[in-house]
Structures are given as C-alpha cells and as structure tokens.
Design a protein around this motif. Structure first.
Motif, PDB file in Angstrom:
ATOM      1  N   PRO A 176       0.838  -1.213   0.000  1.00  0.00           N
ATOM      2  CA  PRO A 176       0.000   0.000   0.000  1.00  0.00           C
ATOM      3  C   PRO A 176       0.871   1.260   0.000  1.00  0.00           C
ATOM      4  O   PRO A 176       2.053   1.213   0.332  1.00  0.00           O
ATOM      5  CB  PRO A 176      -0.783  -0.102   1.309  1.00  0.00           C
TER       6      PRO A 176
ATOM      7  N   GLY B 272      -4.560   7.376  13.319  1.00  0.00           N
ATOM      8  CA  GLY B 272      -4.464   6.488  12.163  1.00  0.00           C
ATOM      9  C   GLY B 272      -5.695   6.574  11.276  1.00  0.00           C
ATOM     10  O   GLY B 272      -5.589   6.695  10.047  1.00  0.00           O
ATOM     11  N   VAL B 273      -6.852   6.540  11.886  1.00  0.00           N
ATOM     12  CA  VAL B 273      -8.101   6.639  11.120  1.00  0.00           C
ATOM     13  C   VAL B 273      -8.205   8.007  10.455  1.00  0.00           C
ATOM     14  O   VAL B 273      -8.580   8.117   9.284  1.00  0.00           O
ATOM     15  CB  VAL B 273      -9.319   6.384  12.041  1.00  0.00           C
TER      16      VAL B 273
ATOM     17  N   VAL C  95      -5.768  10.097   9.574  1.00  0.00           N
ATOM     18  CA  VAL C  95      -4.808  10.218   8.467  1.00  0.00           C
ATOM     19  C   VAL C  95      -5.341   9.508   7.226  1.00  0.00           C
ATOM     20  O   VAL C  95      -5.262  10.027   6.114  1.00  0.00           O
ATOM     21  CB  VAL C  95      -3.420   9.653   8.882  1.00  0.00           C
ATOM     22  N   TYR C  96      -5.892   8.321   7.433  1.00  0.00           N
ATOM     23  CA  TYR C  96      -6.438   7.566   6.292  1.00  0.00           C
ATOM     24  C   TYR C  96      -7.605   8.320   5.654  1.00  0.00           C
ATOM     25  O   TYR C  96      -7.665   8.462   4.433  1.00  0.00           O
ATOM     26  CB  TYR C  96      -6.870   6.173   6.732  1.00  0.00           C
ATOM     27  N   LEU C  97      -8.555   8.785   6.477  1.00  0.00           N
ATOM     28  CA  LEU C  97      -9.714   9.494   5.929  1.00  0.00           C
ATOM     29  C   LEU C  97      -9.315  10.811   5.268  1.00  0.00           C
ATOM     30  O   LEU C  97      -9.873  11.188   4.238  1.00  0.00           O
ATOM     31  CB  LEU C  97     -10.751   9.742   7.031  1.00  0.00           C
TER      32      LEU C  97
ATOM     33  N   ASP D 189      -6.434  11.380   3.806  1.00  0.00           N
ATOM     34  CA  ASP D 189      -5.771  11.020   2.553  1.00  0.00           C
ATOM     35  C   ASP D 189      -6.776  10.615   1.481  1.00  0.00           C
ATOM     36  O   ASP D 189      -6.570  10.876   0.302  1.00  0.00           O
ATOM     37  CB  ASP D 189      -4.789   9.875   2.791  1.00  0.00           C
ATOM     38  N   GLU D 190      -7.869  10.004   1.890  1.00  0.00           N
ATOM     39  CA  GLU D 190      -8.911   9.593   0.943  1.00  0.00           C
ATOM     40  C   GLU D 190      -9.893  10.725   0.635  1.00  0.00           C
ATOM     41  O   GLU D 190     -10.914  10.491  -0.018  1.00  0.00           O
ATOM     42  CB  GLU D 190      -9.671   8.383   1.502  1.00  0.00           C
TER      43      GLU D 190
ATOM     44  N   ALA E 136      -1.050   5.174   8.493  1.00  0.00           N
ATOM     45  CA  ALA E 136      -2.330   5.072   9.199  1.00  0.00           C
ATOM     46  C   ALA E 136      -2.440   3.723   9.906  1.00  0.00           C
ATOM     47  O   ALA E 136      -2.864   3.651  11.065  1.00  0.00           O
ATOM     48  CB  ALA E 136      -3.486   5.268   8.215  1.00  0.00           C
ATOM     49  N   LEU E 137      -2.054   2.657   9.223  1.00  0.00           N
ATOM     50  CA  LEU E 137      -2.100   1.324   9.834  1.00  0.00           C
ATOM     51  C   LEU E 137      -1.152   1.209  11.017  1.00  0.00           C
ATOM     52  O   LEU E 137      -1.494   0.621  12.049  1.00  0.00           O
ATOM     53  CB  LEU E 137      -1.774   0.254   8.795  1.00  0.00           C
TER      54      LEU E 137
ATOM     55  N   THR F  82       0.979   6.630   2.964  1.00  0.00           N
ATOM     56  CA  THR F  82      -0.007   7.179   3.890  1.00  0.00           C
ATOM     57  C   THR F  82      -0.846   6.076   4.519  1.00  0.00           C
ATOM     58  O   THR F  82      -1.137   6.118   5.716  1.00  0.00           O
ATOM     59  CB  THR F  82      -0.919   8.186   3.160  1.00  0.00           C
ATOM     60  N   THR F  83      -1.207   5.096   3.742  1.00  0.00           N
ATOM     61  CA  THR F  83      -1.979   3.971   4.272  1.00  0.00           C
ATOM     62  C   THR F  83      -1.153   3.191   5.283  1.00  0.00           C
ATOM     63  O   THR F  83      -1.658   2.792   6.342  1.00  0.00           O
ATOM     64  CB  THR F  83      -2.444   3.049   3.136  1.00  0.00           C
TER      65      THR F  83
END
Length: 113
Positions: free
Chosen positions: A27, A65-66, A68-70, A72-73, A34-35, A30-31
């Motif tokens: 991945p 983590g959540v 950063v993922y959101l 980035d999306e 986040a993980l 950024t993913t």
C-alpha cells in the motif's frame, strides 16, 4: 568469530519492500502510516494494560491512524479532523481522572521460593 547478521537481514527486508512496491502489492505510504498508528495504539493497550496514560494515548493513536487515512482519501477535512481530535482528547482526559482507573499497571514481583 561469526559476523553480524545485520547486513543480510537489511538486504532481505529492503529486497522484499522493493519487490512489493514494484509489484504494486505494497500500500502507499499514507496507508502504511495510518495502519502503523492504529496498530501502535492497540499494541500499547495490550502491552501496558488500562492505565490513566494508556486510556488517553492509545485511543488517540488509533484516532490519528483513522484520521490520516480518511484525510488522505479526501473524506475528512483538516479542520474536521483536528476539531474531532480535540473533542476526543478532552473526553478521554476527563475519563482518565476517574479514581477507578489505576495510575500505573501493577507489576507482579517474581515468587521467591
């Protein structure tokens, strides 16, 4: 005298990462970040248990983590992410003031027989 296994291990890890990246199995950064943030929050709770410190730190790492993922999306704006984080941090800090939550984890002393 045996030589160190550090260099071969580094070469193996770098080779695996390069292979995964070039084959599009890894991945994006950024993913992964986040993980790792979310996983570090879970690991912190498992290793240290529930204390005043981990009650605040672990959920905040998971939230980061959540978030950063959101972010980035493109599902969460920066101002939303920060304001929700401030609310969560405040709530966790208030809960951590409870007398029921231990200051530190009780360490068991080894039995001396």
């Amino acid at each position: 005298m045996k030589s160190s296994a550090f260099l071969p291990l580094v070469l193996i890890v770098l080779g695996v990462l390069w292979f995964l990246k070039s084959s599009a199995l890894l991945p994006d950064t950024t993913t992964l970040l986040a993980l790792m943030l979310a996983a570090s929050g879970v690991v912190l709770l498992v290793v240290d248990g529930l204390t005043k410190s981990t009650l605040v730190t672990a959920p905040m790492l998971m939230y980061a983590g959540v978030a950063v993922y959101l972010f980035d999306e493109d599902k969460l704006r920066l101002s939303h992410m920060l304001s929700l984080g401030m609310i969560l941090l405040g709530v966790l800090m208030l809960i951590a003031r409870s007398e029921r939550i231990p200051e530190r984890r009780q360490r068991r002393l080894p039995d001396s027989d």
